[in-house]
Scaffold this active site. Sequence first.
Site, mmCIF file in Angstrom:
data_model
loop_
_atom_site.group_PDB
_atom_site.id
_atom_site.type_symbol
_atom_site.label_atom_id
_atom_site.label_comp_id
_atom_site.label_asym_id
_atom_site.label_seq_id
_atom_site.Cartn_x
_atom_site.Cartn_y
_atom_site.Cartn_z
ATOM 1 C CG HIS A 112 -1.927 1.132 1.223
ATOM 2 N ND1 HIS A 112 -3.269 0.924 1.494
ATOM 3 C CD2 HIS A 112 -1.808 2.467 0.982
ATOM 4 C CE1 HIS A 112 -3.918 2.078 1.419
ATOM 5 N NE2 HIS A 112 -3.045 3.031 1.113
ATOM 6 C CG HIS A 114 -0.832 6.991 -1.115
ATOM 7 N ND1 HIS A 114 -2.026 7.091 -1.784
ATOM 8 C CD2 HIS A 114 -1.095 6.315 0.026
ATOM 9 C CE1 HIS A 114 -2.981 6.511 -1.070
ATOM 10 N NE2 HIS A 114 -2.446 6.023 0.040
ATOM 11 C CG LEU A 115 5.228 5.560 -5.522
ATOM 12 C CD1 LEU A 115 5.750 4.773 -6.732
ATOM 13 C CD2 LEU A 115 6.380 5.938 -4.600
ATOM 14 N NE ARG A 116 0.642 11.913 -2.183
ATOM 15 C CZ ARG A 116 -0.383 11.408 -1.514
ATOM 16 N NH1 ARG A 116 -1.324 10.700 -2.128
ATOM 17 N NH2 ARG A 116 -0.498 11.623 -0.227
ATOM 18 C CG ASN A 140 -4.914 8.544 -3.465
ATOM 19 O OD1 ASN A 140 -3.860 8.020 -3.805
ATOM 20 N ND2 ASN A 140 -5.076 9.136 -2.292
ATOM 21 C CE LYS A 209 -7.761 1.954 -0.989
ATOM 22 N NZ LYS A 209 -6.739 2.979 -0.717
ATOM 23 C CG HIS A 246 -10.183 4.370 2.891
ATOM 24 N ND1 HIS A 246 -8.970 5.012 3.057
ATOM 25 C CD2 HIS A 246 -10.989 4.816 3.887
ATOM 26 C CE1 HIS A 246 -9.061 5.819 4.118
ATOM 27 N NE2 HIS A 246 -10.278 5.722 4.633
ATOM 28 C CG HIS A 284 -5.263 2.159 5.449
ATOM 29 N ND1 HIS A 284 -6.613 2.142 5.655
ATOM 30 C CD2 HIS A 284 -5.071 2.877 4.310
ATOM 31 C CE1 HIS A 284 -7.200 2.833 4.707
ATOM 32 N NE2 HIS A 284 -6.304 3.281 3.867
ATOM 33 C CG LEU A 332 -8.167 10.434 7.351
ATOM 34 C CD1 LEU A 332 -8.927 11.209 6.289
ATOM 35 C CD2 LEU A 332 -9.027 10.247 8.605
ATOM 36 C CG ASP A 360 -1.829 4.812 3.945
ATOM 37 O OD1 ASP A 360 -1.887 5.167 2.753
ATOM 38 O OD2 ASP A 360 -2.636 5.212 4.811
ATOM 39 C CB ALA A 376 -5.482 12.612 5.992
HETATM 40 C C1 NCD Z 1 -3.723 8.925 1.911
HETATM 41 C C2 NCD Z 1 -3.230 9.969 0.901
HETATM 42 O O1 NCD Z 1 -2.744 11.016 1.331
HETATM 43 O O2 NCD Z 1 -3.290 9.710 -0.302
HETATM 44 N N1 NCD Z 1 -3.862 9.563 3.193
HETATM 45 C C3 NCD Z 1 -3.885 8.935 4.390
HETATM 46 O O3 NCD Z 1 -4.100 9.603 5.392
HETATM 47 N N2 NCD Z 1 -3.701 7.621 4.510
HETATM 48 C C4 NCD Z 1 -5.010 8.345 1.433
HETATM 49 C C5 NCD Z 1 -5.439 7.077 2.156
HETATM 50 O O4 NCD Z 1 -4.803 5.995 2.031
HETATM 51 O O5 NCD Z 1 -6.418 7.136 2.899
HETATM 52 ZN ZN ZN Z 2 -3.401 5.000 1.434
#
Ligand code: NCD
Ligand code: ZN
Length: 462
Positions: A112, A114-116, A140, A209, A246, A284, A332, A360, A376
Amino acid sequence: GGKQQGRKAVAHGGSGKGARRGRRKRGANGLGAVGSGDGTGHGCGTASSVQGRQLPGAWRRFRPRTSARDDAIIGGAPIRPNGFVHHGPMDGVSAYHCTMDTLTLRTPDDWHLHLRDGAALHSVVAASARQFGRAIIMPNLRPPITTVAEATAYRDRIRLALDEAVGRGEISQAQAASFRPLMTLYLTEKTSVDEIRQAAAGDVVTAVKLYPAGATTNSDAGVRAIDRVIPVLEAMAEAGMPLLVHGEVTDPDVDIFDREAVFIDRVMIPLRTRLPQLKVVFEHITTRQAAEYIKTDSAEPGMLGATITPQHLLYNRNAIFTGGLRPHWYCLPVLKREIHRTALVEVATSGDPRFFLGTDSAPHARALKEVGNGCAGCYTGPHALELYAWAFEAAGALDKLDAFASLHGARFYGRAPNTGTITLKRQDWAIPESLPFAGTEIVPLAAGETLHWQVVGEGRSA
Ligand code: NCD
Ligand code: ZN
């Protein structure tokens, strides 16, 4: 005897400065109605406007914010059955009671991440490639990754970013070449059965997702009513494509600390009863209820799994409020009470293959965290494995880290474990106060604090 164990991992607030700000949560009804963002705000809002219902009591004073927003190798070292390798004086005692200075694991995977995109991607990708062999890449982005074509293009941008990181000397050529981004699609109410079939037929997309609309960062395009995506979920079940969830309701009447537990009853149980053939990862997890739900599930192996982040193993919700508001501990689902943290540690260290590593890691620039309505997400990419080692050692379960980090997830996803290794050394080092990020800076989780394990050299062997 040996080095002290059980380093305090509880209610830990960090040494950074607290930042004051207000934050308002707005949500929808279950997977019910939320309005879409209107582009105001800083772009990482959670819920946006509430439609068709009165805001209760005191909430009315505030207008809903419409923010858009294998085996272990190591010649000569003793290898225990679980692949946990000790270098150093073992003296025939368990890892927990042992003084040891080196810990070698099979190369782990991050299930899990997030690489943006763009400059942010370029700033963070090397950190993950240095520690992990594969990563599930969350979709996302703005706009979200909803098609196989978009996922393929995004994967190619990740590969390019890896190559450029090699050019800057951040990772080796071999690490870049062997890091595998496993792409995901962002499920919307418009996702077609056709797209799912195309995803299942190809080798780019690994999973889909589900974000309840309004639940978290960039979830506006998510699902409002699960009934609307049933045909797509049926196609996924048929194709063996996992649904990554999620798991939080967005009903504003549900306390934010209860949103995951309520989600189990309102969404997870009915969904899995209706579609028992659907593979599901409860992402998560943060509560005792979610840990229990997974642990007591009777589905055959490989049908249900859960990722657990380092922050939810290390901290309880006090961390967000210690000596002032601490936005860098805000993610989150939000950190919960101590009983939940201990339940998560218990399952993560239990050897149950349904629980596996998912950082995450969710990078947001400092300026978007230290504001009136901060984003978040905790940034753990650069020191993820060290944080997990801290949590597992505190639980006296360092010998269980290899399975959690490097075996269980691969098994769930039907893949062989990685063949390389990564070595951590017992040595104190301070997490940087900030790191360069997309032309500005980012504050990693637990910035300034001392960790007792450190990945050595250039990271994992490729
Ligand atoms: C994540 C994000 O910033 O993309 N934020 C987080 O608080 N975990 C999104 C997510 O996994 O809920
Ligand atoms: Zn996430």
